[in-house]
Design an enzyme around this catalytic site. Sequence first.
Site, PDB file in Angstrom:
ATOM      1  N   GLU A   8     -18.942   3.539  -0.563  1.00  0.00           N
ATOM      2  CA  GLU A   8     -18.115   2.950  -1.628  1.00  0.00           C
ATOM      3  C   GLU A   8     -18.861   2.833  -2.957  1.00  0.00           C
ATOM      4  OE1 GLU A   8     -18.532   1.578   1.389  1.00  0.00           O
ATOM      5  OE2 GLU A   8     -16.583   1.862   2.335  1.00  0.00           O
TER       6      GLU A   8
ATOM      7  N   SER B   1      -5.195   5.132   5.480  1.00  0.00           N
ATOM      8  CA  SER B   1      -4.982   3.681   5.414  1.00  0.00           C
ATOM      9  C   SER B   1      -4.577   3.226   4.024  1.00  0.00           C
ATOM     10  CB  SER B   1      -6.251   2.942   5.816  1.00  0.00           C
ATOM     11  OG  SER B   1      -6.665   3.348   7.091  1.00  0.00           O
TER      12      SER B   1
ATOM     13  N   PHE C 117     -14.183  -3.812   0.830  1.00  0.00           N
ATOM     14  CA  PHE C 117     -15.182  -2.770   0.536  1.00  0.00           C
ATOM     15  C   PHE C 117     -15.183  -2.349  -0.928  1.00  0.00           C
ATOM     16  CE2 PHE C 117     -13.866  -1.638   5.051  1.00  0.00           C
ATOM     17  CZ  PHE C 117     -14.798  -2.488   5.603  1.00  0.00           C
TER      18      PHE C 117
ATOM     19  N   ARG D 271      -1.566  -4.638   3.693  1.00  0.00           N
ATOM     20  CA  ARG D 271      -1.310  -3.698   4.773  1.00  0.00           C
ATOM     21  C   ARG D 271       0.079  -3.915   5.387  1.00  0.00           C
ATOM     22  NH1 ARG D 271      -1.892  -4.543  10.399  1.00  0.00           N
ATOM     23  NH2 ARG D 271      -2.049  -2.584  11.547  1.00  0.00           N
TER      24      ARG D 271
ATOM     25  N   ARG E 159       0.843  -1.212   0.000  1.00  0.00           N
ATOM     26  CA  ARG E 159       0.000   0.000   0.000  1.00  0.00           C
ATOM     27  C   ARG E 159       0.870   1.252   0.000  1.00  0.00           C
ATOM     28  NH1 ARG E 159      -2.280   1.132   6.138  1.00  0.00           N
ATOM     29  NH2 ARG E 159      -0.651   0.004   7.213  1.00  0.00           N
TER      30      ARG E 159
END
Lengths: 272, 313
Positions: free
Chosen positions: B55, B34, B80, B164, B7
Site C-alpha cells: 500500500e 473487493s 490499509f 462493504r 463500494r
Amino acid sequence: MKIKELQRICLEVRRDIIRMLGEAGSGHPGGSLSAAELVVALYFSVMKHRAKEPDWEDRDRFILSKGHCCPLLYAVLARCGYFPVEKLLTLRKLGSPLQGHPHNLEVPGIEASTGSLGQGLSIANGIALAGRLNKKNYRVYCLLGDGETDEGQVWEAVMTSNHYHLDNLCAIVDRNRLQIDGKTADIMQLEPYPEKWRAFGWYVIEIDGNNLAEVLGAYLQAEKIKGKPTVIIARTIKGKGISFMENEVEWHGQAPKKEEVEKALKELGERI
Amino acid sequence: MKLKSTRDGYGEALLRLGRENPRVVVLTADLGESTRSHWFKKEFPERFFQMGVAEADMVGTAAGLALSGKIPFMGSFGVFVTGRVWDQLRVSVAYNNANVKIGSTHCGITVGEDGATHQAIEDIALMRVLPGFTVIVPADNIQAIKATIAAAKIYGPVYLRLGRASLPVVTKENAEFNIGKAEILKEGKDLTIIACGVMVCQSSEAASILEKEGISVRLINLHTIKPIDEEAIIKAAKETGAILTAEEHQVMGGMGSAVAEVVMENCPVPMKRIGILDRFGQSGKPEELMREYGLTAENIVKEAKNLLKRKTI
C-alpha cells in the site's frame, strides 16, 4: 558540456552548499556534498529541461528521494536559472520557499515534496508510468541515499519498477556508506547490495560517483538499457571536497560554523 | 427496499468516469474485486495498475501519476489505505497537493466477521487532520456514485469512506450532491440528528419513531466531513437547540467531534455523540455488531430523549 566545465560547476555548487548551510545554521552537508557530481551531471548535461519553463511537459524529471540533501538541489536549480542565486541564502528561514526539505509547491523545478525517507522511488514510478501512458519520451531520475534504502517502501517500489519494466526510469543510490547514526554496515547491513538490486530485476551499474566521466558514462549507458529499470550504485565520499567533513559521520546533519565555513570555502578555491 | 453497498457505487462510478475522462486511472493493492476496481480493469486494462500487497508504494505511485496530470483513484480497505500509509498520504499526497482520490472500502464495523484488524473506525479522524484533504462519507450506493464522480471533478486529494455491507438506499436518485454542502433530509425544530454513512439510515428510522412521539427532528446527512458545512450546523444549533451526531466510527476525532468543534465555537448547545467509544471492533454479523456498539435507531431514540432533557433554549 565539457567535463572541465562540469567540474567548475560542481565546485561552485559545493561553495553554495557551504554558504547556505553556514547562513542557515542547520542542515545536511555530508550527503549534499557527496552527490554533487551525480546531480550536476544530470542538470547540466544529461536531462532535457527548461529553467524558464519548469512545467514543460516533455522535460526529464528528477526526484530527490533523500530530501534532506535539498541544499544541493536548490544550488543546482539556482545555477540553472530556475530562481535567483541570491535566494539560496534564505534556506530554512521563515517565509522562504527553500524549506528544510523540498516542497514542490514552493520552488520551481522541484517535482515532488520529499523528506520522509523511502517515498521518492514510488513517486518516480508513478511519473514513469504516466510518461508511458502519455506516450512521452521523458526519462525519470530518482536519487536515493544508501541509508534510505533501509526503508521497506523502497523495496516495494523496486519491485514495481521491475514489474512494469520501467526502462524510462533510472535510480541512483548515493552509496557513501554513512547514515546519521554511523556506518551503514553497522546500522543495517545492506550488502550484498548490487546483488539485491539484480535479484529484484534491475540492471545495475557501479561507478565512482564523484568521478564525472564515470557518472556521465553511467547515465549514457542507462538510457540504452531496454525492458528493465537501471540503478546506478554510485560509490561516493560523504562530505566530498571538504577535508574535515569527508567520511565523518557527524557532518551528516550539522552546519559548519563561521570559521569552518571560511576554511571550507578556502578549500573549495574561494579567495576570502 | 433496494440493497446495495457503497463500494459497488464506487466501482460503478469508476466505470462511468473511465468512459468520459481518459485521465482517470485506477490502482489497487491486491484488492481489485473487493474494492470493485476490477470492473474498471476489465474495460480499461491499460489504465489499471495492480500494485500487489504494497500500500505504501501504491500511495507514492498514485502521487506520481497525479503529479503527471492523471486522476488516480486508489482502492483498498480503510485500515490499509489510511493508518497504514498515513505518512505517505501526509507527505507524498497532501504536502504535494497531489490530485489523488482514495476509495477506502470496508470501513466501520459493518465489515463484520473479519473483525477488528479489518474494521477501520479511526479513519475519519486520521484523514480530516491532513491539510487539503476532502473527506466524504456517502450514505448509500446512490450517493457513493455521485460522490466518486464529484471527487474526480475537483482538484486535490479526496478521501471516500465506503463500506462493504449491502444497505438500504436512503437518498434519492435525483437529489443534488455537492461536496461540502450537507443534505437536509428532514426539517424539524426540537433537535437535530446529524449522521453520516450507514448511520443515516438508522437515524432516519430513529427520527420516524421520535416524530410519532411528538418530537420534531431535523435530520442532516453530513456526507462531507471536510470541508464541513458550518452554515447548516450553526443554523441547526440555533434553530433546534440540541444536536445529536451518529457515526460508525470512534467518537474521538470523528464526524461528531468535527460537528462539536463548529457548535462550540459558534453556538454552544447541548450535544450527544453516538459512535464507538474507545474500543476496537470484533467479529460478528454486521447487524449484531451494530447492536453491540449501540449504533441502532433504538439507541439514537434513547439518547435523543436524554439530550432533550438537557436543552436550555
